[in-house]
Design a protein around this motif. Sequence first.
Motif, short mmCIF file in Angstrom:
data_model
loop_
_atom_site.label_atom_id
_atom_site.label_comp_id
_atom_site.label_asym_id
_atom_site.label_seq_id
_atom_site.Cartn_x
_atom_site.Cartn_y
_atom_site.Cartn_z
N HIS A 503 0.77 -1.26 0.04
CA HIS A 503 -0.12 -0.19 0.10
C HIS A 503 0.80 1.25 -0.17
N SER A 504 1.96 1.27 0.89
CA SER A 504 2.55 2.48 1.07
C SER A 504 4.06 2.16 1.85
N MET A 505 5.03 3.11 1.80
CA MET A 505 6.17 2.91 2.65
C MET A 505 5.72 2.85 4.02
N GLY A 838 -3.14 6.99 5.07
CA GLY A 838 -2.71 5.72 4.10
C GLY A 838 -1.10 5.23 4.30
N PHE A 839 -0.64 5.77 5.69
CA PHE A 839 0.63 5.44 6.03
C PHE A 839 0.95 4.97 7.56
N GLU A 922 -5.62 15.23 -1.54
CA GLU A 922 -6.04 15.00 -2.78
C GLU A 922 -5.72 13.42 -3.23
N TYR A 923 -4.32 13.20 -3.10
CA TYR A 923 -3.77 11.88 -3.42
C TYR A 923 -4.64 10.78 -2.68
N ILE A 924 -5.30 11.07 -1.58
CA ILE A 924 -5.89 10.01 -0.86
C ILE A 924 -7.02 9.30 -1.56
N LYS A 928 -7.62 4.95 -1.31
CA LYS A 928 -7.91 5.15 0.14
C LYS A 928 -7.57 3.56 0.99
N PHE A 929 -6.87 3.91 1.82
CA PHE A 929 -6.90 2.55 3.07
C PHE A 929 -7.65 3.04 3.93
N TRP A 930 -8.62 2.25 4.43
CA TRP A 930 -9.54 2.19 5.47
C TRP A 930 -9.02 1.73 6.67
#
Length: 959
Positions: A503-505, A838-839, A922-924, A928-930
Amino acid sequence: MKIDFNFQERFEDRHISPSEADVPAMLQTIGVDSIDELIDKTIPENIRLKSPLALPSALSEVDYLKKMKQLASKNKVFKSYIGQGYYDVNLPTVILRNVLENPGWYTQYTPYQAEIAQGRLQALLNFQTAVIDLTGMEIANASLLDEATAAAEAMFMQYSIRKNKQANTFFVSENIFPQTLDVIRTRGESYGIELIVGDIKNIELNENIFGAIVQYPSADGAISDFKELADKLHAEKMSLGVIADIMSLALLTPPGEWGADVVVGSTQRLGIPMGFGGPHAAYFATKEAYKRNIPGRIIGVTIDATGKYALRMALQTREQHIRRDKASSNICTAQALLAIMASFYAVYHGPKGIKNIASRIHGITSLLAKALENLGYSIKNKSFFDTLTIEVGNLLEPIHAEALNNEINLRYDKEGTVGISIDETTSLTDLETIIKVFAKVKGQGNSEFSIDELAKDLENRIPENLQRQSEYLTHPIFNSYHSEHEMLRYIKSLEAKDLSLCHSMIPLGSCTMKLNATSEMIPLTWSEIGNIHPFAPSDQTNGYMQLFDELNQWLCEITGFKKMSFQPNSGAQGEYTGLMVIRAYHQANGEHQRNVALIPASAHGTNPASASMAGMKIVVIKCDERGNIDVEDLREQAEKHRDNLSCLMVTYPSTYGVFEEAIVEMCEIIHKNGGQVYMDGANMNAQVGFTSPGTIGADVCHLNLHKTFCIPHGGGGPGMGPIGVASHLVDFLPGHSVVELEGSRSISSVSAAPWGSASILVISHGYIAMMGAEGLTNATRYAILNANYIKARLEKNYAVLYSGVNNTCAHEMIIDCRLFKPLGIEVTDIAKRLMDYGFHAPTVSFPVAGTLMIEPTESESKSELDRFCDALLSIRQEIQAIEDGGDKINNPLKNAPHTAQAIADSEWDRSYSREEAAFPLEYIRENKFWPSVGRVNDSYGDRTLICACPPIEEYMEEV
């Protein structure tokens, strides 16, 4: 048309993310003209390597996999009936493909941030529930390193809870696996615990004994009734530990029903390949009364801010960092990924499936026993689950030769016995082959054996009073997902609740969440890697030996050491092993009194915990306002304790993310006063190619292969923590009781298997082979570049706690969040709010309370770094809004994280909009990770500790 026919893609370009086009802008933000200038400002000149690393040329991914195929083919995959805690398995392919081969499961971090880890927390709770059910105990942890380590931890727990605090003798049954006895011996030595190894039937209790440990079934396969022993021990206020085969407990009376105080073992049989020794998840179960003495991690049930069912790590979260030298264990990384796989195995098969597998294993063993007895062989153990010990006398060598002719490995004893352990992969055809081997040696090679005839009137060889009557795995979770379609959906439903590197770093300082490249991972699933028994004959393991030899040479070149030991299967175990090697060295020199370890105040919590386990006295060394070790205090303490000085434990670069200029001087001070330097290799990611522990002056260093060398974290394990040593310490590297290892004065084993979790070494081997010297050095360059880029972007809005002399950081940095406390904002609030962006949070409150330690790794691109920085800068604006008079209680940080359910609720009483809560940047909106639950209530969970799946009515109510 001009074509470069020699062109091939470089793995380095896939591993290192910042592009050439991104670098100038990053350098401009930092304020330097080149990466070389940044390196010169960061790494002291006096510790720099004089020449590039001498490593083989980098291989492309295609060429590496070809090489690995050739290497793996040198391993011979024979049918293994050696047993001794390692068994062939059938790993369900739905688990193989969707868990072991799935980065959504293997790239997760330890679930310290519970709100974005509910999937793996549930899988680990399932693991604990299965262990509790099968052992008949009241509470279990979320896994340990291996069976032998778990047994050693059991001994230490029994030692800690002993009523007579003067008692220091532990009785160990002579009928346990030899590798387990060896690790128990290692652990006991540093604490001054004396072992009595003998026949448990002849135990004579005295006031010096605090407990005993037995194996169930025993190493020779026999099933003994230990109830009388348990009662006898309890009458004298002593405890009983039991090492139990998890699969056998589907058929045997569980130890919890006949008086065990602690039950440990391996869950390898629950679908985990042998892998030449690991990784495998051990289990540890005990009584509720001892819940605060359990080593490792425990998953507990709690609620979130809305009262919804939620899970989190309970009781001992980051215990080593809190209790340090008073910690009950140094275990930091367990075997979460393997425990998760084992739990899914239990879920997929359920109680009926597990019982069918266990019954079939016992049935085939009974068929074999009957056939061998018909052939005139004598079975030493009249009762058994899966293991026979056959008295063969002078026929041992002929049997050995004939078994090899049929590509079969058995267990041979010099006293004229042969051991055979049946597993779930053993077919009736396999059974016929074994019988024919023994028949041929008896001169009955032409005899026909009918399985149907053998099966007539087949006797149950488990004693009637030890046949299990109680139910297990009764929770609906273990009775609902037996079709592949349902199992797939269940696995994916849990995966969807977890944030991973997919998903992300994951910017965790000290933890180095690097890319775990697919080409590094692929060989793990090959049978030539996974289906090898760790005690297989050496001529069948030439591929593994080549891999170990190459990896040893490469890591020695990288670290500047003479030799590596791959036995420690976690970073903390590497620390302990290194200290035990230093201890043995001093004792060999007749300096038994050297037991003082100097440890900086900034050290990882496992450092003092490991030193304590190694029987050392700890003296804390001060750090200055810049986070550096106070050299004068170090000198003063070294000279003060010079007659008893054992070592200095030092992390480099420091835990504060700084290359300390005086490191060489510090090493010289220790050596001058008769000590050794132990370097914690947690931050090796910032050294590779530019400096090394050997260059700096260290004598021993462990490497977190699950950090610098790309073994995935797996949600909290597996890890590998091999140690490298200078030439004068080589002879003291760990030996093994079953497999002969080099080392004329070796310490006894620290792990069950001779090369630890051997199968995952292919990952680090692949990383180094595909990166080559230049790629590894560039990885260090870009790790330092990325960290300093984040520092430069954040330092105008956040206070950066420590920097080097030129105002740069190493590969990680610390931002101080304590300045926000007057506003009611804690560092935890920032960590939880990052989930809405999202982190995963950086490392929280370590090494300094109220701070965030950030490490980006070289695998992250500029765009990802910018996304993360934008998130933290946006959060800083949210904090500014509070400073400007906003609500200190009802704000996005205090209410974070925000679930989809909360956003969709018909009522909204917040002082900010739903959009600000869920989509602050905006990028979210694009991805989106919920978080699946709101903020977890830790104190509620500790007050009402539940470490197994709750009753279905309660579960469904919450869900």
